[in-house]
Motif scaffolding. Structure first.
Motif, PDB file in Angstrom:
ATOM      1  N   ILE A 122       0.825  -1.209   0.000  1.00 51.40           N
ATOM      2  CA  ILE A 122       0.000   0.000   0.000  1.00 51.40           C
ATOM      3  C   ILE A 122       0.860   1.260   0.000  1.00 51.40           C
ATOM      4  N   SER A 136       0.679  -6.264   7.752  1.00 56.76           N
ATOM      5  CA  SER A 136      -0.592  -5.604   7.438  1.00 56.76           C
ATOM      6  C   SER A 136      -1.111  -4.789   8.613  1.00 56.76           C
ATOM      7  N   ASP A 139      -7.485  -1.388   7.711  1.00 58.30           N
ATOM      8  CA  ASP A 139      -7.976  -0.076   7.278  1.00 58.30           C
ATOM      9  C   ASP A 139      -9.431   0.044   7.707  1.00 58.30           C
ATOM     10  N   ARG A 155      -4.350  -3.880   4.879  1.00 57.02           N
ATOM     11  CA  ARG A 155      -3.519  -3.206   3.883  1.00 57.02           C
ATOM     12  C   ARG A 155      -2.078  -3.662   4.104  1.00 57.02           C
ATOM     13  N   HIS A 402      -6.862   5.463   0.797  1.00 54.90           N
ATOM     14  CA  HIS A 402      -6.625   4.714   2.005  1.00 54.90           C
ATOM     15  C   HIS A 402      -6.229   5.719   3.089  1.00 54.90           C
ATOM     16  N   THR A 531      -7.397   1.599  -6.341  1.00 49.98           N
ATOM     17  CA  THR A 531      -7.455   0.208  -5.935  1.00 49.98           C
ATOM     18  C   THR A 531      -8.362  -0.572  -6.872  1.00 49.98           C
TER      19      THR A 531
END
Length: 806
Positions: A122, A136, A139, A155, A402, A531
């Motif tokens: 990301i 990760s 989100d 993410r 994000h 995305t």
């Protein structure tokens, strides 16, 4: 509902009815209790839908960063405001906090081996290889994350990328705290632990200074024989102590002022709800009606639109603090907005809202009729100022973004050329060139229009050297040597140039567009590829086949397009295309209405389609009518509703906040067919075949099929008159941009709205740009000139065929 939320991701209010259900627990939300909505992009129209939750269910799913992210927060009762504030500030619900991470936060993080090679980082947006370590974080705040049922979307980051951005993500801890850490091999555990280990802080001032100087690519001090006025200087210890003492004193005063402000807000909230509850009780007991509230607002020249709750909120405000006077800029009505103050709801033109914000608007005493004064005994309020707390929104609201996740670019200068001043000391010159090369930039000697920036000192700029003259002539921005110190993998080159810009011949707002012309692959962080979830809503431009009947085309999305045609009364065709573009709300909407008549029977239909240009968002509807009169009534009703009261068939007048009537044309030269009565020795069947091949009417229909490209012309061919109106708007924009006087931001927004309304563009789910520079205007002109020339070529080809056949 969407209008009340504005561009904020959340909305809080008391349930108006008991019909809504919680999206998490699926139980109904009782009337009158506090509910909070997540505002998500609708699949059915160009706007937001509200997904409602109970308060406790909402905080199990969402993680607001601030009360400023919640619309209508200050219209709630004081106790409910405190409840939400406490929920947001508690460690278990606070996302992205830089305080010490507690065990409640660890569930947001995880470390594992990538199960495939399909995931991407990301931060750097590059693929994560299969079986590579990835870390990760859930989100909770982006629009996509809020629209799904589960609590957050993971993410992923490369291990090194996570290390670079861990503080921005709020991660302060050890690798062993990460869920999944023990599933790694011992070697990988050691590697991750070493990368995420806490660094010891320098104990002495000398160590701190040494660390600062080592981390800075360019030294902050020059040799004694050199003088550079714009180099950053090292702060002295005494200055630091003085500033620390001043900061401590300022902090105490701020805390005291904050408590006083909080007490004032609490008292004002109690006063407003005392009046609001009394009015609500009178309505419940049917002692007064909603119409009486409207009459009361009109008597005081206040806005009287909206539902009962909105009227009560507005009345509570003006009865406690005084009736609001109109906006001085557009004569519109002010309305209270949480966290910012009073915002004007009027328009500066037919295309653009005023949005003027004022903390203390002018007021007059509120007038209370005698018949209502009896119902609220003791009412006698003088004009007062309302306390406005500042709550800045934190969360990103754009589709596909994000929020809270940092983007990094390890090669921010790639594809750009720079010139470094040879008047700098040799050691500085060498280090600056080395840093630029390290970020994959190129250092050249000659100053041309292809150079991204000229690095020098303020002294050289004042001397107006040959390099400075060349930079001015080629409109190259001049930046200080601090440009190199501010470069970072987390910063865009645009941001750094703006911060260090010292030349006045180029505006900061035009830096980004200039860099795009120098490097076609350059993208701003907010313009990077969306995305996969967001791209699903977008469509790709394609050529569509249209069948023209009687000079008009039935919308290809209509299920009876092949069996019907546009109804015409004389020269008036019952087919309209409406358009609305608004940069402030990021709307790029269309609305089509057609009255259709069956080809083989006298059946009449109303076909409507709507949505956002360049996306799959929207819908359509086909309604069969019992008679022609009924069909006309339905057509006129929808047309008047969308255009603000315009009557179909009469001169169109644009109304503020409504749709613009597009001038769509399918005009072609008059038919010239080959006569079948001419003397010919060919058989009749051959003559008919030749007539069919060279039928100009058929050629015209084929021309429409060939020409309509939904990417270049998303709503069809617009007329020459409308194109000329758009060019006039661009001319006005150029005059404003080139003018020496300070340009009003609202004026640029207004002209941009006008241009994009007249010339439809497909922006997909992206943000509609504001035309703020000559480069952007010239790109728009060139782009449309190419499209116009392409159409001209087709018509020339058409006339050529006509002349040959004649």
């Amino acid at each position: 509902m969407e209008q009340e939320a504005g561009n904020l991701p959340f909305l809080a209010e008391y349930a108006k009815t008991g019909r809504a259900s919680c999206k998490k627990c699926k139980n109904s939300i009782e009337k009158g209790i506090l509910r909070i909505a997540v505002m998500v992009q609708s699949r059915h129209h160009d706007g937001k839908d509200s997904h409602w939750f109970h308060t406790t269910c909402f905080f199990d799913k969402a993680r607001p960063q601030s009360v400023g992210d919640i619309a209508k927060f200050e219209t709630l009762r004081w106790e409910d405001q405190q409840l939400i504030t406490k929920k947001i500030s508690s460690p278990s619900t606070l996302s992205g906090s830089k305080d010490k991470v507690t065990k409640a936060n660890w569930k947001d993080y995880a470390v594992e081996y990538a199960k495939s090679g399909r995931s991407s980082c990301i931060a750097c947006e590059k693929p994560i290889a299969n079986k590579e370590i990835r870390i990760s974080k859930l989100d909770h705040t982006s629009e996509i994350a809020l629209s799904v049922a589960r609590g957050g979307i993971p993410r992923y980051h490369h291990m090194d990328c996570f290390v670079d951005v861990k503080e921005d993500l709020g991660f302060i801890g050890l690798a062993s705290n990460l869920p999944g850490f023990k599933t790694l091999t011992l070697d990988d555990q050691k590697l991750l632990s070493s990368k995420l280990s806490k660094k010891s802080k320098p104990k002495t001032t000398a160590e701190k200074r040494k660390l600062s100087e080592e981390s800075s690519p360019v030294p902050t001090k020059l040799p004694k024989n050199e003088t550079v006025t714009d180099m950053p200087s090292t702060s002295k210890t005494s200055t630091k102590r003085a500033s620390a003492t001043s900061a401590s004193s300022s902090s105490k005063n701020t805390n005291s002022d904050s408590k006083t402000e909080e007490e004032n807000i609490k008292k004002e909230n109690k006063k407003m709800y005392a009046i609001r509850d009394k009015l609500n009780q009178r309505i419940t007991k049917k002692q007064i009606r909603k119409a009486d509230l409207v009459e009361l607002l009109l008597l005081n020249k206040q806005d009287s639109t909206g539902g009962l709750d909105l009227l009560l909120d507005h009345l509570a405000d003006v009865m406690v603090f005084g009736a609001l006077l109109p906006c001085v800029k557009c004569n519109g009505q002010y309305e209270y907005r949480s966290g910012i103050g009073y915002q004007c709801t009027g328009h500066i033109s037919e295309f653009t809202k005023c949005l003027n914000i004022i903390e203390r608007p002018p007021r007059v005493n509120f007038k209370m009729p005698e018949n209502l004064r009896i119902l609220i005994p003791g009412y006698n309020r003088a004009v007062a100022n309302r306390t406005v707390p500042k709550h800045a929104p934190v969360a990103a609201t754009s589709t596909g973004e994000h929020s809270g996740f940092v983007k990094i670019n390890r090669t921010p200068l790639k594809g750009f050329k720079f010139v470094v001043s040879n008047m700098l000391p040799k050691i500085f010159f060498t280090k600056i060139c080395k840093v630029i090369a390290g970020f994959e930039g190129e250092v050249v000697e000659k100053l041309t229009s292809n150079v991204a920036a000229f690095v020098c000192t303020l002294v050289e700029l004042k001397k107006d050297t040959s390099n400075i003259k060349a930079a001015r002539q080629n409109t190259v921005p001049v930046v200080t040597v601090d440009f190199i110190n501010k470069l970072s993998i987390k910063k865009s080159i645009v941001e750094v140039i703006k911060e260090t810009l010292i030349s006045d011949w180029i505006k900061a707002d035009s830096i980004a567009e200039r860099l795009k012309t120098l490097n076609k692959e350059f993208e701003l962080p907010e313009e990077r590829k969306k995305t996969k979830e967001g791209s699903k809503l977008e469509t790709k431009g394609e050529n569509i086949k249209l069948q023209m009947k009687g000079g008009w085309v039935v919308d290809p999305d209509c299920e009876i397009a092949e069996e019907s045609h546009i109804y015409k009364k004389g020269e008036l065709a019952y087919s309209v295309v409406l358009k609305r573009t608004d940069i402030d709300s990021n709307k790029n909407s269309f609305y089509k209405i057609q009255l259709l008549e069956g080809d083989n029977c006298l059946n009449y239909y109303i076909f409507r389609s709507w949505g956002r240009i360049g996306t799959k968002i929207g819908g359509n509807n086909l309604l069969m009518c019992g008679s022609l009169k009924e069909a006309k009534d339905v057509f006129n009703e929808h047309y008047g509703e969308k255009t603000g009261g315009n009557v179909f068939g009469k001169e169109f007048k644009m109304q503020p906040g409504f749709y613009l009537l597009m001038d769509i044309t399918y005009e072609a030269p008059p038919d010239k067919t080959v006569s079948t009565t001419t003397s010919s020795k060919l058989p009749i069947s051959v003559q008919e075949l030749i007539c069919l091949i060279f039928d100009i009417g058929k050629m015209r229909e084929a021309l429409v099929e060939f020409e309509l490209d939904t990417k270049k012309m998303p709503l069809g061919k617009i007329s020459r008159d409308q194109v000329m109106k758009a060019f006039n708007v661009l001319s006005s924009l150029l005059e404003i941009i080139r003018g020496e006087e300070k340009t009003s931001d609202r004026m640029l927004v207004d002209l941009s709205n006008q241009f994009f309304s007249l010339i439809p563009h497909s922006f997909g789910m992206g943000t509609i740009p504001k035309l703020v520079s000559e480069v952007m205007v010239h790109v728009s002109v060139t782009w449309y000139k190419i499209r116009t020339c392409y159409r001209c070529f087709l018509f020339i080809f058409f006339f050529l065929n006509v002349s040959i056949l004649s």
